[in-house]
Design a protein around this motif. Structure first.
Motif, mmCIF file in Angstrom:
data_model
loop_
_atom_site.group_PDB
_atom_site.id
_atom_site.type_symbol
_atom_site.label_atom_id
_atom_site.label_comp_id
_atom_site.label_asym_id
_atom_site.label_seq_id
_atom_site.Cartn_x
_atom_site.Cartn_y
_atom_site.Cartn_z
ATOM 1 N N ILE A 86 13.115 -13.736 -48.541
ATOM 2 C CA ILE A 86 13.041 -14.698 -49.643
ATOM 3 C C ILE A 86 11.684 -15.379 -49.576
ATOM 4 O O ILE A 86 11.297 -15.901 -48.528
ATOM 5 N N GLU A 87 10.971 -15.343 -50.683
ATOM 6 C CA GLU A 87 9.686 -16.022 -50.790
ATOM 7 C C GLU A 87 9.775 -17.101 -51.870
ATOM 8 O O GLU A 87 10.307 -16.866 -52.957
ATOM 9 N N VAL A 88 9.260 -18.288 -51.539
ATOM 10 C CA VAL A 88 9.148 -19.377 -52.501
ATOM 11 C C VAL A 88 7.707 -19.375 -52.993
ATOM 12 O O VAL A 88 6.769 -19.497 -52.203
ATOM 13 N N VAL A 89 7.530 -19.218 -54.293
ATOM 14 C CA VAL A 89 6.193 -19.100 -54.877
ATOM 15 C C VAL A 89 5.455 -20.429 -54.782
ATOM 16 O O VAL A 89 6.016 -21.482 -55.081
ATOM 17 N N SER A 90 4.205 -20.381 -54.354
ATOM 18 C CA SER A 90 3.371 -21.577 -54.341
ATOM 19 C C SER A 90 2.518 -21.594 -55.604
ATOM 20 O O SER A 90 2.267 -20.551 -56.205
ATOM 21 N N MET A 102 -2.492 -20.880 -47.119
ATOM 22 C CA MET A 102 -2.498 -22.323 -46.921
ATOM 23 C C MET A 102 -1.127 -22.770 -46.423
ATOM 24 O O MET A 102 -0.116 -22.149 -46.724
ATOM 25 N N SER A 103 -1.103 -23.855 -45.678
ATOM 26 C CA SER A 103 0.164 -24.404 -45.199
ATOM 27 C C SER A 103 1.019 -24.828 -46.378
ATOM 28 O O SER A 103 0.518 -25.318 -47.388
ATOM 29 N N SER A 104 2.313 -24.661 -46.229
ATOM 30 C CA SER A 104 3.243 -25.028 -47.291
ATOM 31 C C SER A 104 3.273 -26.536 -47.479
ATOM 32 O O SER A 104 3.253 -27.296 -46.520
ATOM 33 N N LYS A 105 3.349 -26.948 -48.725
ATOM 34 C CA LYS A 105 3.464 -28.363 -49.063
ATOM 35 C C LYS A 105 4.931 -28.773 -49.014
ATOM 36 O O LYS A 105 5.840 -27.945 -48.934
ATOM 37 N N ALA A 106 5.157 -30.069 -49.124
ATOM 38 C CA ALA A 106 6.512 -30.604 -48.974
ATOM 39 C C ALA A 106 7.465 -30.066 -50.033
ATOM 40 O O ALA A 106 8.620 -29.751 -49.732
ATOM 41 N N ARG A 107 7.023 -29.938 -51.283
ATOM 42 C CA ARG A 107 7.919 -29.452 -52.331
ATOM 43 C C ARG A 107 8.328 -28.002 -52.070
ATOM 44 O O ARG A 107 9.464 -27.606 -52.295
ATOM 45 N N HIS A 108 7.385 -27.201 -51.621
ATOM 46 C CA HIS A 108 7.661 -25.814 -51.257
ATOM 47 C C HIS A 108 8.697 -25.769 -50.128
ATOM 48 O O HIS A 108 9.668 -25.010 -50.187
ATOM 49 N N GLN A 109 8.503 -26.579 -49.105
ATOM 50 C CA GLN A 109 9.419 -26.611 -47.974
ATOM 51 C C GLN A 109 10.803 -27.119 -48.368
ATOM 52 O O GLN A 109 11.813 -26.673 -47.825
ATOM 53 N N ARG A 110 10.848 -28.059 -49.322
ATOM 54 C CA ARG A 110 12.144 -28.574 -49.776
ATOM 55 C C ARG A 110 12.973 -27.462 -50.416
ATOM 56 O O ARG A 110 14.165 -27.333 -50.172
ATOM 57 N N ALA A 163 12.599 -24.195 -49.854
ATOM 58 C CA ALA A 163 12.952 -23.254 -48.793
ATOM 59 C C ALA A 163 14.115 -23.780 -47.946
ATOM 60 O O ALA A 163 15.018 -23.029 -47.572
ATOM 61 N N HIS A 164 14.111 -25.068 -47.668
ATOM 62 C CA HIS A 164 15.202 -25.665 -46.877
ATOM 63 C C HIS A 164 16.537 -25.562 -47.612
ATOM 64 O O HIS A 164 17.562 -25.225 -47.013
ATOM 65 N N ARG A 165 16.535 -25.814 -48.907
ATOM 66 C CA ARG A 165 17.785 -25.729 -49.673
ATOM 67 C C ARG A 165 18.291 -24.292 -49.748
ATOM 68 O O ARG A 165 19.498 -24.050 -49.697
ATOM 69 N N LEU A 166 17.389 -23.348 -49.848
ATOM 70 C CA LEU A 166 17.793 -21.946 -49.835
ATOM 71 C C LEU A 166 18.401 -21.584 -48.476
ATOM 72 O O LEU A 166 19.433 -20.913 -48.408
ATOM 73 N N VAL A 171 11.655 -16.778 -55.477
ATOM 74 C CA VAL A 171 12.125 -18.014 -56.107
ATOM 75 C C VAL A 171 10.890 -18.784 -56.547
ATOM 76 O O VAL A 171 10.004 -19.076 -55.735
ATOM 77 N N ASP A 172 10.817 -19.095 -57.842
ATOM 78 C CA ASP A 172 9.603 -19.673 -58.422
ATOM 79 C C ASP A 172 9.867 -21.074 -58.981
ATOM 80 O O ASP A 172 10.319 -21.226 -60.119
ATOM 81 N N PRO A 173 9.557 -22.125 -58.192
ATOM 82 C CA PRO A 173 9.772 -23.490 -58.665
ATOM 83 C C PRO A 173 8.772 -23.930 -59.738
ATOM 84 O O PRO A 173 8.908 -25.011 -60.293
#
Length: 197
Positions: free
Chosen positions: A112-116, A42-50, A52-55, A142-144
């Motif tokens: 680097i993977e951000v967990v959804s 699925m496409s990344s949501k805004a929180r996921h992208q936020r 990833a952007h900070r990383l 990285v698991d938010p």
């Protein structure tokens, strides 16, 4: 049928499928391929992208000359039958794309993977199997969801299956060390309980 032959058929179908359906869909990202299957992401949501952007903002200024940080770019090893689309990848800036216009794993230094919220097993199981098989030296999850991170390094097959020899666990607020790079996680946001990712 060999692993590579099956992979090439799946790769061709993936590209045809994406052209016919996914290019207009905001919900579907490029599918991945692993273990003889096409995996719909699925496409990344805004929180996921936020996150990833900070990383990316923290890591990119630390990269030595000759390295670059790529975002959501195909990474493939046809011989292993694997195609992944990592959130962030540190690669040789002058890498030569594969015939299918993807990054080859031997030019990749770190993923680097951000967990959804919707599919955490993809990062903790599937990619934790595939990245060491591809020889990726460093893999950071990285698991938010719970504010944690895990750094895996030193890929090996001495146990009979691809894995990493080493791992280090962190919580948000720690400074993560990955090779020569340091990432301060104190500013990384966690997902809100009310909003699934």
């Amino acid at each position: 049928m060999s692993e590579e032959t099956l992979y090439r058929r799946l790769r061709a179908f993936r590209d045809t499928f994406r052209e016919g359906f996914g290019s207009e869909s905001e919900e579907v990202r490029w599918p991945e391929i692993s273990q003889g299957q096409i995996l719909m992401m699925m496409s990344s949501k805004a929180r996921h992208q936020r996150v990833a952007h900070r990383l990316r903002t923290a890591l990119e200024p630390q990269l030595a000359a000759g390295l670059a940080l790529y975002v959501e770019t195909d990474l493939e090893d046809p011989g292993l039958g694997i195609l992944r689309v990592p959130d962030l990848a540190v690669v040789n800036a002058d890498f030569e794309p594969t015939a299918a216009d993807a990054m080859p794993p031997h030019d990749c230094h770190c993923i680097i993977e951000v967990v959804s919220r919707s599919n955490p097993a993809n990062d903790y199981e599937g990619k934790l199997r595939d990245y060491p098989a591809m020889g990726i030296p460093h893999y950071l999850i990285v698991d938010p969801r719970d504010g944690t991170a895990v750094h895996y390094w030193a890929p090996t097959t001495r146990t009979g299956a691809p894995t990493y020899d080493n791992q280090q666990h962190y919580t948000f607020g720690d400074t993560v060390t990955v090779g020569d790079w340091k990432i301060d996680t104190s500013g990384l946001p966690r997902y809100d309980d009310e909003a699934p990712q």
